[in-house]
Each structure stands twice: as C-alpha cells, then as structure tokens.
Design a protein around this motif. Structure first.
Motif, PDB file in Angstrom:
ATOM      1  N   SER A 215       5.884   0.168  -9.812  1.00 24.16           N
ATOM      2  CA  SER A 215       4.940  -0.802  -9.267  1.00 24.16           C
ATOM      3  C   SER A 215       4.364  -1.664 -10.387  1.00 24.16           C
ATOM      4  O   SER A 215       3.916  -1.157 -11.424  1.00 24.16           O
ATOM      5  CB  SER A 215       3.804  -0.067  -8.538  1.00 24.16           C
TER       6      SER A 215
ATOM      7  N   ARG B   7       1.696  -3.408 -10.061  1.00 22.65           N
ATOM      8  CA  ARG B   7       0.252  -3.180 -10.046  1.00 22.65           C
ATOM      9  C   ARG B   7      -0.111  -1.965 -10.892  1.00 22.65           C
ATOM     10  O   ARG B   7      -1.072  -1.995 -11.666  1.00 22.65           O
ATOM     11  CB  ARG B   7      -0.227  -2.984  -8.610  1.00 22.65           C
TER      12      ARG B   7
ATOM     13  N   TRP C 121      -6.020  -3.224 -10.698  1.00 19.97           N
ATOM     14  CA  TRP C 121      -5.168  -2.902  -9.553  1.00 19.97           C
ATOM     15  C   TRP C 121      -5.429  -3.862  -8.387  1.00 19.97           C
ATOM     16  O   TRP C 121      -4.497  -4.421  -7.814  1.00 19.97           O
ATOM     17  CB  TRP C 121      -5.416  -1.465  -9.129  1.00 19.97           C
TER      18      TRP C 121
ATOM     19  N   THR D 157      -4.443  -7.541  -9.331  1.00 20.64           N
ATOM     20  CA  THR D 157      -2.986  -7.687  -9.361  1.00 20.64           C
ATOM     21  C   THR D 157      -2.397  -7.604  -7.970  1.00 20.64           C
ATOM     22  O   THR D 157      -1.464  -8.343  -7.626  1.00 20.64           O
ATOM     23  CB  THR D 157      -2.377  -6.595 -10.263  1.00 20.64           C
ATOM     24  N   ARG D 158      -2.937  -6.717  -7.163  1.00 19.45           N
ATOM     25  CA  ARG D 158      -2.437  -6.590  -5.782  1.00 19.45           C
ATOM     26  C   ARG D 158      -2.650  -7.891  -5.021  1.00 19.45           C
ATOM     27  O   ARG D 158      -1.759  -8.368  -4.305  1.00 19.45           O
ATOM     28  CB  ARG D 158      -3.162  -5.444  -5.086  1.00 19.45           C
ATOM     29  N   ARG D 159      -3.824  -8.474  -5.180  1.00 22.69           N
ATOM     30  CA  ARG D 159      -4.089  -9.728  -4.470  1.00 22.69           C
ATOM     31  C   ARG D 159      -3.230 -10.860  -5.023  1.00 22.69           C
ATOM     32  O   ARG D 159      -2.747 -11.711  -4.268  1.00 22.69           O
ATOM     33  CB  ARG D 159      -5.572 -10.085  -4.617  1.00 22.69           C
TER      34      ARG D 159
ATOM     35  N   ARG E  70       0.421 -10.483  -3.787  1.00 26.59           N
ATOM     36  CA  ARG E  70       0.669 -10.455  -2.345  1.00 26.59           C
ATOM     37  C   ARG E  70       1.616 -11.574  -1.908  1.00 26.59           C
ATOM     38  O   ARG E  70       2.537 -11.339  -1.111  1.00 26.59           O
ATOM     39  CB  ARG E  70      -0.667 -10.544  -1.594  1.00 26.59           C
TER      40      ARG E  70
END
Length: 484
Positions: A3, A5, A211, A214-216, A219
C-alpha cells in the motif's frame, strides 16, 4: 508493504522520529547547559565571597560560608592541603582534594613577622601606613568542575567554582565553592520524561495524518485505475478516466491519461481506416487483373496484355508504398549518408522521360553546397512523389527550385494547376486522401504519395508544407537540415 498509504505513513514516521529525537536531545543539552551555567555562576559568587574574606585576613576558623547545604566550601593552600571547610561538610569530590578535615596553618608569613626593634605596628600597616595590609582576589575566570558533597548526612551533586585569593601574608589559597545541581537534574529529568512520553503520541499522530492525507490524495488514482481496467476489459477507447477538480499531480496524470487515450483512439482509428482504404485500393486492380485473366483464359484472342501489365505495375507500386509506410510506422531511422540534394533533384528530373509536362529545374551554383544527411532512396522517393503530384495537376508548367534557407536546404516544387484550398492543405497529407478532382482522374494515385513524402521529411528532421504558387497553382516546400 504494497500500500502506498502505508509506505507513506511509515516513511513519514521514520523521517520524523529521528528529527524529533534530535530536536529533543538538542533542547535537553541546551537546557542542561543553561542550568549548569546558572549553578556555576552561583558557585562563583559564593567562592569570591569567601576569597574576599581571605584577602581581608579573616582567620580560617572565622570564615563565613553562607548556607553550607547550598554552597559547601573547601579552601586549599598552595601545597593542596585543606585549610578550611564549611560547617558540617562530611565528604567532597571534584575539587582536587577529598579531605574535609582542615589542617592548621602558621600565621607567620611575609608581612606578619614582628621586627626586632618593636616595629610591629609599622609592619602591619599597608603601603604608606594607611592601614592594615590586604591580599587580593584573582580577577580571572574561575575553573569549573562537577562533583559531589555530603553535608550533614545529605549527599548531592554540585557545580564547583575555584577562585584563587592571596591573603595579607602573601599566601595563595584556592577557594572551592559549590552550587547544587539538583534543580538542573530535576528540570532535565522532567523535560526528558515529557519528551519520552510525548514522542510516541506525536509519531502516531504523524502516521495517522499521513495515512489520511495520502488516502484522500490517492482516492482519484483508484478511480483512474478502475476506469482504465474497465477500458481494457471493454476495449472501448472512447471512454475517459475521471479528472479531479484539483490542480495537482493527480489531475495532471488524469489529463495526460485522457490525452493518451485520445491519441490511442485516433491511432487505432487511423489503422482501421488504413486497412480499409488499403483493401479498397487493392481490390480494384486485383479485380480488374482477375477479370482480364479470366477473359484471356476463355478467349485468348481477347486478352488485354497491356492492361494486365498496367494493373500489375499499379499493384506493385501500391505494395511498395504500403511497405514503406509500414517501415516508417515501425520507427525505421534514415541512414546517415551525406548527399547533395541539388544533384539528387537533377538526377530525378533527368530520369523522368515520359512526363506530360517538361520540368524546369533551378539549382544555383551548379548544385554544390546543398548537402543533407539521410537515405538517398527515401529522399529520391520524396522528390519523385512531389513531381508526380505536380504533373497530375499542372496545366502547362512544373518548376523545381533548390536553395539554401535557414540553416538547411529547401526544395520547392510548383505547378500552375488549380492549387489546394486552404482548408485542405493539411488533409492532403493524410493517407489515402485525394481531393475530388484527383479522384476524377483515371491516372490518379492511391493517395499515399504526399503522406509518404511528409513522413520521410519528418523522419529526416525536416518538414513539408504546401502554399499558393502565386496567381494559380500549388507550391510544395520541402526543407531539410544541412548535413553540417
């Protein structure tokens, strides 16, 4: 760790952890240094106070050392013997001598002996008889050491300052006075404990924020990936990936991906048209040739040999054009041979003995100085295609001119035909494209000559354009960079 993230969070934590540890260590060192300097200043003040008393001649057993627990004092002479200590001092270290039991020292010394003639009063006066003699306290920077002392049963760490003083008898004494380091130790310990307790919390916060951010941020990438997977599965190149409204790298990636899909769709569409047009162009001469051969097989006397040969030649030329285009599309690079473009133009014109309209050639200076690098066969093909096009549309004149231009060599092929409409001047360089008047001619080509000519020119680092030739006609301009 697959991952992105997780890798980003771990990377941020790994980077922040040593940074915070280094910053915390620096804070602790600065705090300890400041507190130690403060303790040293207190110790210096206490040492100078005792040294001042010694300089005034105060007896060793009458020295005032202030608070013994706060400032333990030890006085040594030139021989390192302990001559005075503060009250209740039981043990000491870090001053050069660990003795805490003073030894009596003689009061005799320079300026303290009585004279034989009873001149004691004169000897005890200072210079000029102004008063009792005095010693002095060193004005230099004191020496600092760390040590420990036990006062009335309590042991603690101290910062010692050593100050030298000379008593009225001229004896040099060293005063060691201490200041407690307990406050420094407590402050440093408290700050260190707070940092050790807060560091894991800060690292967890950094990892969590990284986290989430980075996730946002990633996306939209997942949306792009899903759409690309759907496009691959459906083979529908008309679909596009979603473009986020931001102006960051992800948005640029989405736009670049859509541009790539657009170029890929156009390329596939060109390939489909190419196959369809090639099939159409090949079908006519093949059908004509088959018909003639079938008639000739049934009725030999009716066989049209010249027509069959013409159709065969047409097929051969079309196959050669298709093969050349295939090699150009495959990225075939032209050779690096140096050739004279003026001489090449003269040779190509001289070989055209069956032209409908004579070609006028203009090459100044006998053709010298027009050297370019590339494939002789491909460049000859370009000149021949341009001349074929001019012969097909000209009414009474075809001219070719060679000249030096802009760091290269320019070749212009002009005719006095109807010219090319401005709206069609780029379209005529597409493959299998022929204008209506060209399609009406039986001698019209397959629409590959100009496409091949431009592709070869671009592969050689040049360009091929078309413009008006004056009052009427068209002028094709080929430019190639000089070989030098």
């Amino acid at each position: 760790m697959r991952s992105v993230r997780a890798r980003a969070a771990l990377g941020a934590t790994v980077v922040v952890a040593p940074a915070l540890a280094g910053a915390g260590l620096a804070v602790l060192l600065v705090l300890r240094a400041n507190l130690t300097d403060q303790a040293g200043l207190q110790a210096e003040v206490a040492a100078r106070e005792v040294a001042g008393q010694l300089a005034l001649g105060v007896p060793d057993d009458e020295l005032r050392t202030g608070d013994e627990e706060e400032h333990p004092v030890q006085v040594t002479d030139e021989d390192g013997r302990v001559v005075a200590v503060s009250k209740d001092l039981e043990a000491i270290s870090g001053t050069g001598s660990e003795r805490v039991t003073p030894v009596a020292r003689s009061s005799a010394g320079p300026g303290r002996h009585g004279g034989e003639d009873g001149d004691d009063d004169d000897d005890e006066r200072g210079p000029g008889g102004a008063g009792p003699p005095r010693g002095e306290v060193s004005t230099g920077d004191p020496d600092f050491t760390n040590g420990a002392a036990t006062v009335d049963g309590d042991s603690a760490a101290y910062r010692f300052a050593s100050v030298e003083a000379t008593d009225p008898a001229g004896v040099t004494l060293t005063v060691h006075a201490g200041a407690p380091l307990a406050a420094e130790q407590r402050a440093v310990g408290s700050v260190r404990g707070a940092m050790l307790a807060g560091l894991p919390v800060v690292l967890l916060v950094v990892a969590g924020v990284t986290w989430l951010v980075t996730r946002r941020a990633l996306r939209p990438v997942e949306g792009i990936r899903r759409e690309m997977a759907a496009i691959t599965a459906s083979e529908d190149l008309s679909r596009r990936v979603p473009e986020p409204g931001s102006h960051d790298e992800i948005a640029r990636l989405a736009r670049t991906t859509n541009e790539t899909l657009t170029a890929l769709e156009a390329s596939v569409e060109r390939q489909r048209r190419f196959v369809a047009d090639a099939s159409h162009e090949l079908r006519s001469p093949i059908a004509s040739l088959r018909t003639q051969l079938e008639v000739g097989a049934a009725h030999p006397q009716l066989l049209d040999v010249p027509g069959a040969v013409a159709d065969t030649v047409r097929l051969q030329a079309l196959a050669a054009d298709l093969l050349l285009l295939a090699r150009l599309d495959a990225g075939e690079r032209p050779g690096g041979a140096v050739l004279n473009l003026g001489a090449l133009v003269r040779e190509e014109v001289a070989q055209r003995t069956g032209d409908r309209i004579p070609v006028t050639v203009s090459v100044p200076g006998g053709g010298g100085g027009f050297e370019v690098a590339g494939s002789r066969a491909q460049l000859a093909r370009v000149i021949g295609n341009l001349l074929d096009n001019a012969e097909r549309h000209a009414r009474a004149a075809v001219t070719v001119a060679v000249r030096a231009e802009g760091g290269g060599v320019a070749v212009e092929v002009a005719d006095d035909g109807d010219g090319v409409p401005a709206a069609e001047r780029e379209r005529i360089f597409e493959r299998f494209v022929r204008l209506d008047d060209a399609r009406s001619r039986d001698e019209g080509g397959a629409g590959l000559g100009l496409a091949i000519a431009r592709d070869v020119a671009v592969r050689h680092g040049g360009r091929l354009t078309v413009a008006d030739a004056g009052e009427r006609g068209a002028r094709f301009a080929l430019w190639l960079p000089d070989a030098r």
